[in-house]
Design an enzyme around this catalytic site. Structure first.
Site, PDB file in Angstrom:
ATOM      1  N   GLU A 138       0.901  -1.190  -0.087  1.00  0.00           N
ATOM      2  CA  GLU A 138       0.207  -0.030   0.014  1.00  0.00           C
ATOM      3  C   GLU A 138       0.759   1.210  -0.068  1.00  0.00           C
ATOM      4  O   GLU A 138       2.006   1.380   0.566  1.00  0.00           O
ATOM      5  CB  GLU A 138      -0.991   0.137   1.198  1.00  0.00           C
ATOM      6  CG  GLU A 138      -1.997  -1.033   0.910  1.00  0.00           C
ATOM      7  CD  GLU A 138      -2.941  -0.910   2.148  1.00  0.00           C
ATOM      8  OE1 GLU A 138      -4.291  -1.613   1.872  1.00  0.00           O
ATOM      9  OE2 GLU A 138      -2.653  -0.723   3.269  1.00  0.00           O
ATOM     10  N   CYS A 151       3.642   8.452   1.175  1.00  0.00           N
ATOM     11  CA  CYS A 151       4.155   7.571   1.746  1.00  0.00           C
ATOM     12  C   CYS A 151       4.273   6.345   1.107  1.00  0.00           C
ATOM     13  O   CYS A 151       3.370   5.554   0.713  1.00  0.00           O
ATOM     14  CB  CYS A 151       3.160   7.361   3.213  1.00  0.00           C
ATOM     15  SG  CYS A 151       3.542   6.077   4.258  1.00  0.00           S
ATOM     16  N   CYS A 158       6.230  -6.618   6.920  1.00  0.00           N
ATOM     17  CA  CYS A 158       7.234  -5.936   7.767  1.00  0.00           C
ATOM     18  C   CYS A 158       8.299  -6.748   8.564  1.00  0.00           C
ATOM     19  O   CYS A 158       7.656  -7.878   8.930  1.00  0.00           O
ATOM     20  CB  CYS A 158       6.826  -4.753   8.700  1.00  0.00           C
ATOM     21  SG  CYS A 158       7.605  -3.824   9.551  1.00  0.00           S
ATOM     22  N   CYS A 162       6.607  -4.597  16.216  1.00  0.00           N
ATOM     23  CA  CYS A 162       6.249  -3.549  17.074  1.00  0.00           C
ATOM     24  C   CYS A 162       4.760  -3.724  17.751  1.00  0.00           C
ATOM     25  O   CYS A 162       3.822  -4.016  17.039  1.00  0.00           O
ATOM     26  CB  CYS A 162       6.121  -2.270  16.544  1.00  0.00           C
ATOM     27  SG  CYS A 162       7.942  -1.674  16.106  1.00  0.00           S
ATOM     28  N   CYS A 165       1.642  -1.654  16.497  1.00  0.00           N
ATOM     29  CA  CYS A 165       1.556  -1.311  15.092  1.00  0.00           C
ATOM     30  C   CYS A 165       0.872  -2.494  14.280  1.00  0.00           C
ATOM     31  O   CYS A 165       1.029  -3.662  14.362  1.00  0.00           O
ATOM     32  CB  CYS A 165       2.794  -1.162  14.309  1.00  0.00           C
ATOM     33  SG  CYS A 165       2.950  -1.036  12.567  1.00  0.00           S
ATOM     34  N   CYS A 397      -0.103   5.760   8.954  1.00  0.00           N
ATOM     35  CA  CYS A 397       1.086   5.054   9.168  1.00  0.00           C
ATOM     36  C   CYS A 397       0.863   4.050  10.413  1.00  0.00           C
ATOM     37  O   CYS A 397       0.314   4.356  11.292  1.00  0.00           O
ATOM     38  CB  CYS A 397       1.955   6.160   9.502  1.00  0.00           C
ATOM     39  SG  CYS A 397       3.839   5.489   9.643  1.00  0.00           S
TER      40      CYS A 397
END
Length: 430
Positions: A138, A151, A158, A162, A165, A397
């Site tokens: 995305e 962005c 990923c 975290c 997130c 984000c």
């Protein structure tokens, strides 16, 4: 491709969360399947020249010819070889036989009520692991009166885990190539009419000053950029080439959770602005919020920040700090943050957290955020609180997930009821 080492800390039966994920696929470079023509879009100058030589363009001509094609791709936004009016018919025919000018496929495009746009992009298949469909990422565009921020993602999924997130809950498939990263900017310019000769207005609504719609790039989409540092550096080089896409390196910000060994190299080779996802002022808490901290603790991270090439008051480091109720938002946390950052030219972006389905955190009360900001500001640091953008299209984000990672029905219901609001943590640095 060179990358930082992966440390899968989880043991069988262990309650300790993994620091990182192992990629499902780690190609030397994303390459087309056999029999499929490769695209020339997004390549570095060196790679573009090599592609021409590979199909028979004489070495002595390759620099001039690649310069012509570079201009058409990155200044004019050409989508067909026939558009290249100063390129001979024979060369255009040769290129069309072996290559394409394909962009990543836009699977879905969403526009928020506030003008934020989000694209789900499907890359060309690179192997059997893609099931002949291609990986999905995305990309988000946030318009403003004096800038437009794109962005971009650097990984499919990923590396990191975290705990606050949403993107971190997705599996890691692979790194994106430099061309795939750069192609996100080219897709955005296609969609916004932002190439030379198209004369867009800067706020994408028809008003505002005439000029480039995409003025800033933030590597804050899917992925940890410094676990794909080779390709990120190359992509920054293509995006900032003043005879091509033409962005200023001061308007390109790379955000990292703290991959300390790669920070110096990023500054020396990319000359990009740096953002740090800090989120805590104590190692024990940051170990939980950002498990990478167990590998590179706060003291080591801040030492690397102090040594970041080109750091000065005009090139400040942005520290991102998500506000979690009762977790990291006390007056004592604010004062400790100021103490830790002493001597580092910095600004602190305070990010109100909006829960996503399954998260265990809550957003700090507004009065608490204001008090935290006041303490930081009175110590001499800019401490803006992020204005929510793209809430209604899941464009924040830390909230990006590919369409293959479907939200549960409850998440969709929460979105419809306005409960799953989000916050975009871009950079305001010029």
């Amino acid at each position: 491709m060179a990358t930082a080492s992966f440390d899968t800390a989880r043991r069988a039966g262990s309650a300790v969360p993994a620091i990182e994920k192992t990629p499902e696929f780690r190609p030397e470079a994303a390459a087309p399947l056999p029999g499929r023509r490769a695209s020339l879009v997004g390549l570095t100058r060196a790679d573009l020249k090599a592609r021409l030589v590979a199909v028979g363009v004489p070495e002595r001509e390759s620099r001039m010819r690649s310069g012509q094609i570079w201009h058409w791709l990155n200044v004019r936004g050409a989508r067909d070889f026939d558009a290249m009016t100063n390129v001979g018919k024979g060369l255009k025919s040769l290129l069309a036989e072996h290559y394409t000018l394909d962009r990543p496929e836009i699977v879905t495009a969403q526009v928020s009520r506030d003008g934020t746009r989000k694209w789900l992009l499907r890359m060309a298949p690179t192997g059997a692991h893609d099931h002949n469909r291609g990986a999905e990422i995305e990309c988000v565009y946030i318009p403003g009166p004096d800038r437009g921020t794109l962005c971009v993602s650097s990984q499919v999924g990923c590396t990191l885990t975290c705990s606050f997130c949403h993107t971190g809950t997705q599996r890691l498939v692979r790194n994106l190539s430099a061309a795939e990263i750069t192609a996100q900017l080219i897709v955005a310019r296609d969609e916004l009419g932002d190439f030379v000769g198209q004369m867009p207005s800067r706020d994408a609504t028809g008003g505002g000053e005439v000029g480039r719609l995409v003025t800033n790039i933030v590597f804050m989409g899917m992925g940890e950029p410094l676990y794909n540092v080779d390709n990120v550096i190359d992509a920054v080089g293509v995006m900032s080439d003043q005879e091509g896409l033409g962005l200023s390196r001061r308007r390109i910000t790379v955000s990292t959770s703290g991959v300390v060994p790669q920070m110096q190299r990023l500054g020396e080779e990319a000359h990009a602005m740096l953002a740090i996802s800090l989120h805590a002022v104590r190692d024990d808490l940051r170990d939980e919020l950002v498990p990478l901290n167990r590998k590179y603790p706060i003291a080591d991270l801040l030492d690397a920040c102090r040594r970041y090439p080109g750091l000065n008051n005009a090139r400040r480091i942005t520290f991102e700090y998500v506000m979690l109720k009762g977790v990291n938002d006390s007056d004592a946390d604010a004062r400790e943050l100021v103490r830790l950052l002493k001597g580092i030219p910095a600004k602190i972006n305070l990010i109100p957290f909006n829960p996503w389905p399954g998260s265990r955190y809550e957003c700090s009360d507004w009065e608490r955020i204001e008090r935290f900001s006041e303490i930081v500001f009175n110590a001499g640091y800019a401490s803006p609180v992020r204005t929510p953008r793209g809430r209604d299209i899941l464009a924040a984000c830390g909230q990006l997930k590919s369409e293959t990672e479907k939200l549960r029905a409850r998440a969709r219901l929460m979105l419809e009821e306005g409960m799953a609001e989000r916050m975009y943590a871009g950079s305001d640095d010029d």
